[in-house]
Design an enzyme around this catalytic site. Structure first.
Site, mmCIF file in Angstrom:
data_model
loop_
_atom_site.group_PDB
_atom_site.id
_atom_site.type_symbol
_atom_site.label_atom_id
_atom_site.label_comp_id
_atom_site.label_asym_id
_atom_site.label_seq_id
_atom_site.Cartn_x
_atom_site.Cartn_y
_atom_site.Cartn_z
ATOM 1 N N LYS A 10 0.828 -1.219 0.000
ATOM 2 C CA LYS A 10 0.000 0.000 0.000
ATOM 3 C C LYS A 10 0.862 1.269 0.000
ATOM 4 O O LYS A 10 2.074 1.213 0.214
ATOM 5 C CB LYS A 10 -0.928 -0.047 1.208
ATOM 6 C CG LYS A 10 -1.935 -1.206 1.147
ATOM 7 C CD LYS A 10 -2.879 -1.132 2.326
ATOM 8 C CE LYS A 10 -3.937 -2.218 2.242
ATOM 9 N NZ LYS A 10 -4.939 -2.053 3.321
ATOM 10 N N TYR A 50 -12.366 -1.789 -3.738
ATOM 11 C CA TYR A 50 -12.912 -1.915 -2.388
ATOM 12 C C TYR A 50 -14.433 -1.776 -2.349
ATOM 13 O O TYR A 50 -14.994 -1.434 -1.303
ATOM 14 C CB TYR A 50 -12.264 -0.883 -1.455
ATOM 15 C CG TYR A 50 -10.884 -1.284 -0.975
ATOM 16 C CD1 TYR A 50 -10.690 -2.422 -0.201
ATOM 17 C CD2 TYR A 50 -9.761 -0.515 -1.278
ATOM 18 C CE1 TYR A 50 -9.424 -2.781 0.260
ATOM 19 C CE2 TYR A 50 -8.491 -0.874 -0.829
ATOM 20 C CZ TYR A 50 -8.340 -2.013 -0.055
ATOM 21 O OH TYR A 50 -7.090 -2.370 0.408
ATOM 22 N N ASN A 113 -1.978 0.095 6.885
ATOM 23 C CA ASN A 113 -1.533 -1.206 7.405
ATOM 24 C C ASN A 113 -0.622 -1.955 6.422
ATOM 25 O O ASN A 113 -0.601 -3.175 6.378
ATOM 26 C CB ASN A 113 -2.730 -2.049 7.866
ATOM 27 C CG ASN A 113 -3.678 -2.401 6.737
ATOM 28 O OD1 ASN A 113 -3.479 -1.957 5.600
ATOM 29 N ND2 ASN A 113 -4.677 -3.194 7.016
ATOM 30 N N HIS A 116 -2.175 -5.368 1.655
ATOM 31 C CA HIS A 116 -3.482 -6.014 1.516
ATOM 32 C C HIS A 116 -3.273 -7.470 1.127
ATOM 33 O O HIS A 116 -2.340 -7.796 0.399
ATOM 34 C CB HIS A 116 -4.290 -5.314 0.413
ATOM 35 C CG HIS A 116 -5.517 -6.091 0.000
ATOM 36 N ND1 HIS A 116 -6.696 -6.041 0.690
ATOM 37 C CD2 HIS A 116 -5.714 -6.974 -1.023
ATOM 38 C CE1 HIS A 116 -7.580 -6.838 0.110
ATOM 39 N NE2 HIS A 116 -7.012 -7.421 -0.934
ATOM 40 N N GLU A 127 -9.624 -10.076 -7.653
ATOM 41 C CA GLU A 127 -8.668 -9.007 -7.336
ATOM 42 C C GLU A 127 -7.435 -9.064 -8.244
ATOM 43 O O GLU A 127 -6.926 -8.031 -8.660
ATOM 44 C CB GLU A 127 -8.255 -9.096 -5.864
ATOM 45 C CG GLU A 127 -9.396 -8.737 -4.917
ATOM 46 C CD GLU A 127 -9.012 -8.821 -3.444
ATOM 47 O OE1 GLU A 127 -9.882 -8.578 -2.600
ATOM 48 O OE2 GLU A 127 -7.842 -9.135 -3.135
#
Ligand code: CMP
Length: 142
Positions: A10, A50, A113, A116, A127
């Site tokens: 990310k 998302y 975080n 993913h 995805e």
């Protein structure tokens, strides 16, 4: 594709210059990189990715964060890929992640975080195809 999963390093991972360290952890755990690229997501692409979270209170902030800088989607292969990758990265909230997991080691918050990981084989397939064409995946495989 039950032996594949999608990782995204990310924007905070890229920003903190941790791409190399995180990839070393991933390949060290036995994952093979099938395809990988660096992309700066726009709202449409991040929102589509998302989509399942669009009613959640954190959705707008999540899209803002995911479009804040480049990220690195990676199609990975390993036996039991989805489950093993989720174990490697740890809980969504780094404060709750187990010692030694990627999020415990590097992540600052539940939003930023670091990485993913797909949560099911079905989502992994969708995805991966969000970022990579079937042609790319075939060409890079093997
Ligand atoms: P990820 O595994 O990519 O899936 C959804 C993302 O939304 C999650 O990681 C976090 O980056 C972000 N997020 C922010 N707040 C929350 C929350 N309260 N619960 C779950 N995910 C959150």
């Amino acid at each position: 594709m039950s032996n594949r999963t999608l990782a995204i390093l990310k924007p905070d991972c890229v920003q903190k210059n941790l791409i190399g360290e995180v990839i070393t952890k991933i390949t060290g755990a036995g994952f093979k990189i099938i395809s990988m690229k660096m992309v700066h997501l726009n709202e449409k692409s991040a929102g589509g990715f998302y989509e399942v979270h669009k009613e959640r209170p954190f959705f707008n902030d999540l899209i803002k964060y995911m479009t804040s800088g480049p990220c690195v989607p990676i199609a990975l292969e390993k036996e039991n890929a989805v489950e093993d990758f989720r174990k490697l990265i740890g809980a969504t909230d780094p404060a709750k992640a187990e010692e030694g997991t990627i999020r415990k080691l590097y992540a600052d918050s539940i939003e930023a975080n670091i990485v993913h990981g797909s949560d099911s084989d079905e989502n992994a397939k969708m995805e991966i195809l969000h970022f990579f064409s079937r042609k790319e995946l075939l060409e890079n495989h093997g």
